[in-house]
Design an enzyme around this catalytic site. Structure first.
Site, PDB file in Angstrom:
ATOM      1  N   HIS A 124      -5.460  54.777 -69.298  1.00  0.00           N
ATOM      2  CA  HIS A 124      -6.914  54.668 -69.522  1.00  0.00           C
ATOM      3  C   HIS A 124      -7.235  53.825 -70.754  1.00  0.00           C
ATOM      4  O   HIS A 124      -8.293  53.971 -71.348  1.00  0.00           O
ATOM      5  CB  HIS A 124      -7.556  56.048 -69.683  1.00  0.00           C
ATOM      6  CG  HIS A 124      -7.135  57.050 -68.646  1.00  0.00           C
ATOM      7  ND1 HIS A 124      -7.834  57.283 -67.488  1.00  0.00           N
ATOM      8  CD2 HIS A 124      -6.037  57.860 -68.585  1.00  0.00           C
ATOM      9  CE1 HIS A 124      -7.205  58.206 -66.771  1.00  0.00           C
ATOM     10  NE2 HIS A 124      -6.113  58.564 -67.411  1.00  0.00           N
ATOM     11  N   SER A 168     -13.022  27.198 -82.482  1.00  0.00           N
ATOM     12  CA  SER A 168     -14.447  27.179 -82.181  1.00  0.00           C
ATOM     13  C   SER A 168     -15.089  26.030 -82.936  1.00  0.00           C
ATOM     14  O   SER A 168     -14.693  25.707 -84.054  1.00  0.00           O
ATOM     15  CB  SER A 168     -15.088  28.504 -82.613  1.00  0.00           C
ATOM     16  OG  SER A 168     -16.489  28.347 -82.776  1.00  0.00           O
ATOM     17  N   LYS A 207     -12.140  31.100 -86.009  1.00  0.00           N
ATOM     18  CA  LYS A 207     -11.741  31.480 -84.661  1.00  0.00           C
ATOM     19  C   LYS A 207     -10.439  30.850 -84.199  1.00  0.00           C
ATOM     20  O   LYS A 207     -10.158  29.683 -84.462  1.00  0.00           O
ATOM     21  CB  LYS A 207     -12.824  31.072 -83.670  1.00  0.00           C
ATOM     22  CG  LYS A 207     -14.096  31.864 -83.832  1.00  0.00           C
ATOM     23  CD  LYS A 207     -13.979  33.244 -83.233  1.00  0.00           C
ATOM     24  CE  LYS A 207     -14.475  33.217 -81.817  1.00  0.00           C
ATOM     25  NZ  LYS A 207     -14.407  34.539 -81.209  1.00  0.00           N
ATOM     26  N   GLU A 252      -7.219  33.607 -71.117  1.00  0.00           N
ATOM     27  CA  GLU A 252      -8.473  33.861 -70.400  1.00  0.00           C
ATOM     28  C   GLU A 252      -8.522  33.083 -69.082  1.00  0.00           C
ATOM     29  O   GLU A 252      -8.963  33.591 -68.049  1.00  0.00           O
ATOM     30  CB  GLU A 252      -9.666  33.462 -71.271  1.00  0.00           C
ATOM     31  CG  GLU A 252      -9.816  34.303 -72.514  1.00  0.00           C
ATOM     32  CD  GLU A 252     -10.819  33.678 -73.480  1.00  0.00           C
ATOM     33  OE1 GLU A 252     -10.382  32.968 -74.408  1.00  0.00           O
ATOM     34  OE2 GLU A 252     -12.028  33.869 -73.290  1.00  0.00           O
TER      35      GLU A 252
END
Ligand code: ARG
Length: 459
Positions: free
Chosen positions: A157, A278, A284, A291
């Site tokens: 979980h 970024s 970043k 992704e």
């Protein structure tokens, strides 16, 4: 003007829109090498069986090599009017060698030709997927070996469950990608029957030798039913199914890498080579490769669903609907190979943050199960009661704002009088993972045994 291939029956050529919807050359040019390989095998067989002369077959086979080199050199002028790769190649062959070119299509149809070309292409892609998976598995094995005894939290979980080893977690994916490999192997073995010589749908009256062409093209045997051979695309669907399952595994692992590389987890650092920055936020470093791999299943499984939908309800044998098979498979295969390569690179480069892993493993009462097991073993307590006592100890620790090992013996004995100081030995995460020695468990020795087995399997 009417068509050079079937102009006999036609007075007028196609409407421009007909030509546009009908043509597949824009994408099936990717089958050029397979088409020429298949035609060369067919021509050799036609000569061996005495259906055409040796000199015609030689002219055809040589001419086809010229066509191939023109295509490979980017010098070939593909014509939409010639519809597809099969007719483009044949028309150029005619320009190069003249009349013998017209004998190539004896005892053959574009229906068995395209099924053959496409199978050869998909077969290569199954091999490429197996190779890509093997490289990825090797990268995972290197990570597993380095961290066979690094401790990290195991989750259910996405909540802290029990400590596991880094190696164990890596090896879980090795098992998944290993099954993916075997799915591609199975699909390859099942698809390896030659459609060539099934002709349009019914076979041919020419004395062709389908065993000869099957062998020349590396097939195990000719497909046994000519209707089936030209009208099914289950081999492509199996490839897409295996690809979809593999992409699902890649997606799950990517999701973990995205989570693990966050500032909140800090389990891993992904390399600069597989991250991006970024344009506005200077701090970043984004896990873009992970992704994108996480997302690629959308395209791959989309292709599978598209081809299922194209094929469902088609009557035997060939229907033009089946021309819609190729773009789906091309895109899915390209996508899968890229995703596998990116994942391999990312895994090779990634650096585990071992202290962060271990700190996370020790938090969240991760050894509560070990404590309950100790109560069973040391005090002969029924497990259900041990679970209850441990729950009370967790509640106590939570109330104190500490973890289980920080409770004192007095604290513990306040919950259950018979607990002794020995209990503290099982509360450490290293003891916890070392104790999980059941076959396939997370103990470092078990993990090392699985690494050794996989290295042997891969050779
Ligand atoms: N371009 C066609 C395809 O991809 C080749 C087969 C055409 N056969 C036919 N009977 N029109 O399926």
């Amino acid at each position: 003007s009417s068509n050079a291939m079937w102009g006999g029956r036609f007075a007028a050529g196609p409407d421009a829109i007909m030509e546009a919807i009908n043509a597949s050359i824009g994408f099936d040019k990717r089958l050029a090498a397979q088409d020429i390989q298949g035609s060369r095998a067919h021509a050799a067989m036609l000569a061996a069986t005495g259906i055409i002369t040796d000199s015609d077959a030689n002219a055809i086979r040589e001419g086809l090599l010229t066509v191939l080199s023109e295509i490979e050199a980017g010098e070939f002028a593909f014509a939409t009017a010639l519809e597809d790769i099969h007719m483009n190649v044949e028309a150029r062959l005619k320009e190069l060698i003249g009349d013998p070119a017209g004998r190539l299509h004896t005892g053959r149809s574009r229906n068995d030709q395209v099924a053959t070309d496409f199978k050869l292409w998909v077969r290569d892609q199954a091999d490429a997927a197996i190779q890509g998976l093997e490289a990825l598995i090797r990268a995972l094995l290197a990570q597993a070996e380095a961290g066979a005894d690094w401790v990290m939290p195991g989750f259910t979980h996405l909540q802290t469950a029990q400590p596991v080893t880094w190696g164990h977690h890596m090896m879980a994916y090795v098992e998944m990608f290993g099954r993916d490999m075997s799915r591609f192997r199975d699909a390859r073995a099942r698809m390896n029957e030659s459609p060539l010589g099934a002709a349009a749908l019914a076979g041919t009256s020419f004395p062709i030798d389908r065993h000869m062409t099957a062998q020349a093209l590396g097939f195990d045997r000719p497909a046994a039913n000519s209707l089936d051979a030209v009208s099914d695309r289950d081999f492509a669907l199996e490839f897409l199914s295996a690809a979809s399952i593999c992409a699902m595994h890649l997606s799950r692992f990517s999701e973990e890498l995205v989570i693990w590389s966050s500032a909140q987890f800090r389990f891993v650092t992904l390399s600069d080579r597989f991250s991006t920055g970024s344009s506005i936020m200077p701090q970043k470093k984004n896990p873009d490769a992970a992704e994108l791999i996480r997302a690629k299943i959308g395209r791959i499984m989309g292709a599978m669903v598209a081809l299922f939908t194209i094929m469902k309800g088609l009557p035997l044998a060939y229907s033009k609907d089946m021309q819609e098979d190729k773009e789906q498979v091309f895109d899915a295969a390209d996508t899968l190979m890229l995703a596998l390569a990116a994942m391999e690179g990312m895994v090779r480069d990634m650096a585990a943050n071992v202290p962060a892993l271990e700190a996370a493993a020790a938090s969240g009462f991760s050894t509560a199960t070990d404590l309950a097991d100790w109560l069973v073993r040391a005090l002969n307590m029924p497990f259900r009661e041990a679970h209850h006592v441990t729950g009370a100890l967790v509640a106590l620790a939570e109330a104190r704002g500490c973890d289980l090992p920080e409770l004192t013996l007095e604290d513990m004995q306040g919950v259950h009088g018979q607990i002794t100081a020995d209990v503290f030995e099982v509360l450490g995460v290293r003891n916890s993972v070392a104790s999980r020695v059941s076959y396939g468990g997370t103990a470092p020795d078990q993990v090392r045994a699985q690494i050794a087995r996989w290295k042997e399997v891969l050779g």
